[in-house]
Design an enzyme around this catalytic site. Structure first.
Site, mmCIF file in Angstrom:
data_model
loop_
_atom_site.group_PDB
_atom_site.id
_atom_site.type_symbol
_atom_site.label_atom_id
_atom_site.label_comp_id
_atom_site.label_asym_id
_atom_site.label_seq_id
_atom_site.Cartn_x
_atom_site.Cartn_y
_atom_site.Cartn_z
ATOM 1 N N ASP A 11 -8.898 -4.217 -8.553
ATOM 2 C CA ASP A 11 -9.396 -3.072 -8.476
ATOM 3 C C ASP A 11 -8.665 -2.177 -9.408
ATOM 4 O O ASP A 11 -7.779 -2.753 -9.956
ATOM 5 C CB ASP A 11 -8.860 -2.362 -7.036
ATOM 6 C CG ASP A 11 -9.615 -0.898 -6.801
ATOM 7 O OD1 ASP A 11 -10.524 -0.838 -7.166
ATOM 8 O OD2 ASP A 11 -8.772 -0.225 -6.331
ATOM 9 N N SER A 12 -9.306 -1.145 -9.667
ATOM 10 C CA SER A 12 -8.462 0.026 -10.946
ATOM 11 C C SER A 12 -7.122 0.339 -10.453
ATOM 12 O O SER A 12 -6.379 0.704 -11.311
ATOM 13 C CB SER A 12 -9.371 1.037 -10.964
ATOM 14 O OG SER A 12 -9.748 1.643 -9.748
ATOM 15 N N CYS A 74 -13.373 -3.550 -6.975
ATOM 16 C CA CYS A 74 -13.644 -1.941 -6.978
ATOM 17 C C CYS A 74 -15.090 -1.707 -7.461
ATOM 18 O O CYS A 74 -16.088 -2.602 -7.753
ATOM 19 C CB CYS A 74 -13.006 -1.669 -8.579
ATOM 20 S SG CYS A 74 -13.414 -0.434 -9.355
ATOM 21 N N GLU A 157 -4.720 9.688 -4.773
ATOM 22 C CA GLU A 157 -3.761 9.261 -5.657
ATOM 23 C C GLU A 157 -2.489 10.194 -5.268
ATOM 24 O O GLU A 157 -1.378 9.683 -5.411
ATOM 25 C CB GLU A 157 -4.082 9.206 -6.919
ATOM 26 C CG GLU A 157 -4.937 8.032 -7.287
ATOM 27 C CD GLU A 157 -4.343 6.503 -7.133
ATOM 28 O OE1 GLU A 157 -3.041 6.470 -7.652
ATOM 29 O OE2 GLU A 157 -4.812 5.652 -6.933
ATOM 30 N N CYS A 190 -16.225 3.312 -2.294
ATOM 31 C CA CYS A 190 -15.054 3.429 -3.393
ATOM 32 C C CYS A 190 -13.828 3.091 -2.576
ATOM 33 O O CYS A 190 -13.694 3.350 -1.315
ATOM 34 C CB CYS A 190 -14.998 4.874 -3.849
ATOM 35 S SG CYS A 190 -13.344 5.143 -4.761
ATOM 36 N N HIS A 192 -10.837 3.700 -2.608
ATOM 37 C CA HIS A 192 -9.794 4.743 -2.001
ATOM 38 C C HIS A 192 -10.306 5.453 -0.813
ATOM 39 O O HIS A 192 -9.527 6.160 0.055
ATOM 40 C CB HIS A 192 -9.680 5.785 -3.168
ATOM 41 C CG HIS A 192 -8.799 5.394 -4.145
ATOM 42 N ND1 HIS A 192 -9.049 4.520 -4.993
ATOM 43 C CD2 HIS A 192 -7.645 5.901 -4.685
ATOM 44 C CE1 HIS A 192 -8.287 4.306 -6.118
ATOM 45 N NE2 HIS A 192 -7.316 5.129 -5.594
#
Ligand code: DGL
Length: 229
Positions: A11-12, A74, A157, A190, A192
């Site tokens: 993933d990123s 991702c 984040e 996504c 996240h």
């Protein structure tokens, strides 16, 4: 016979750990390697070219570490880099888009599905294409409502998932779903976004969606890699 040795997941950043957690729970004996490309986070606002280059670099790294199958956790990379990876590498590589559409279409009763994702994912129309190709020979009558939510990743984040600012932004994005009273399934497109699930439940509930099913890509991928492990 088991053909897969280690499975590489990337993933990123750290969001893909939501996918790894689901896979480890479902397949506790299976070895996994996880790579979060934090130096290039976020992918969701990068060019397709950059995302493809990074995805190739990570795949090379995995292969040099005896990985024999890859999960592109991702959504942004699955949307724009999956075809390039599959054309270049001769190992099983799975993304999250088709599995999520498969799980969402099995789940919905009203055939009205929402998807939220990064700018890259939503602009790529990968979810729309997946829906079309899944039902290539049929008149499927599913409705897909897509909303880009670019501010969610930085908020997660920062660890701000339950703050006033995140609620305000979520109300703004999710307003696009308000008029679809028959919406019953929402794809968290996504890695996240599962971290925001409580916020999203409250906001969508306030918009009248009291009984939504949330689709997480980790569950969707786990269904699809059962044959590998
Ligand atoms: N992990 C990315 C995804 O699932 C979101 C974060 C990013 O923009 O890099 O699309």
């Amino acid at each position: 016979m088991k053909l897969i040795n280690k499975i590489g997941i990337f993933d990123s950043g750290l969001g893909g750990l939501t996918v790894l957690k689901k896979l480890k729970k479902r397949f506790p004996e299976q070895p996994f390697i996880y790579l979060g490309d934090l130096a290039y986070l976020p992918y969701g606002s990068k060019s397709d070219k950059t995302i493809i280059e990074r995805s190739k670099k990570i795949t090379d790294f995995f292969i040099s570490n005896n990985v024999t199958a890859i999960v592109v956790a991702c959504n942004s990379a699955s949307s724009v880099a999956l075809d390039a990876l599959r054309a270049l590498y001769n190992i099983p590589i799975i993304g999250v888009i088709n599995p999520s559409i498969a799980l969402a279409t099995q789940t919905t009763k009203t055939k009205t599905i929402g998807v939220i994702g990064t700018q890259t994912t939503i602009a790529s129309k990968s979810y729309d294409e997946s829906l079309i190709t899944s039902f290539r020979n049929e008149n499927h009558h599913y409705k897909l409502i897509s909303v880009a939510c670019p501010l969610f990743v930085p908020l997660v984040e920062e660890g701000w998932e339950q703050t006033d600012i995140t609620y305000s932004i979520a109300y703004k994005y999710c307003k696009d779903f308000e008029s679809y009273s028959d919406l019953d399934t929402l794809i968290l497109g996504c890695t996240h976004y599962p971290i925001l699930i409580q916020t999203l439940k409250k906001v969508l509930n306030d918009y009248g969606h009291t009984n939504l099913s949330f689709i997480e890509c980790g569950d969707a991928v786990a269904d699809k890699i059962q044959d590998w492990v």
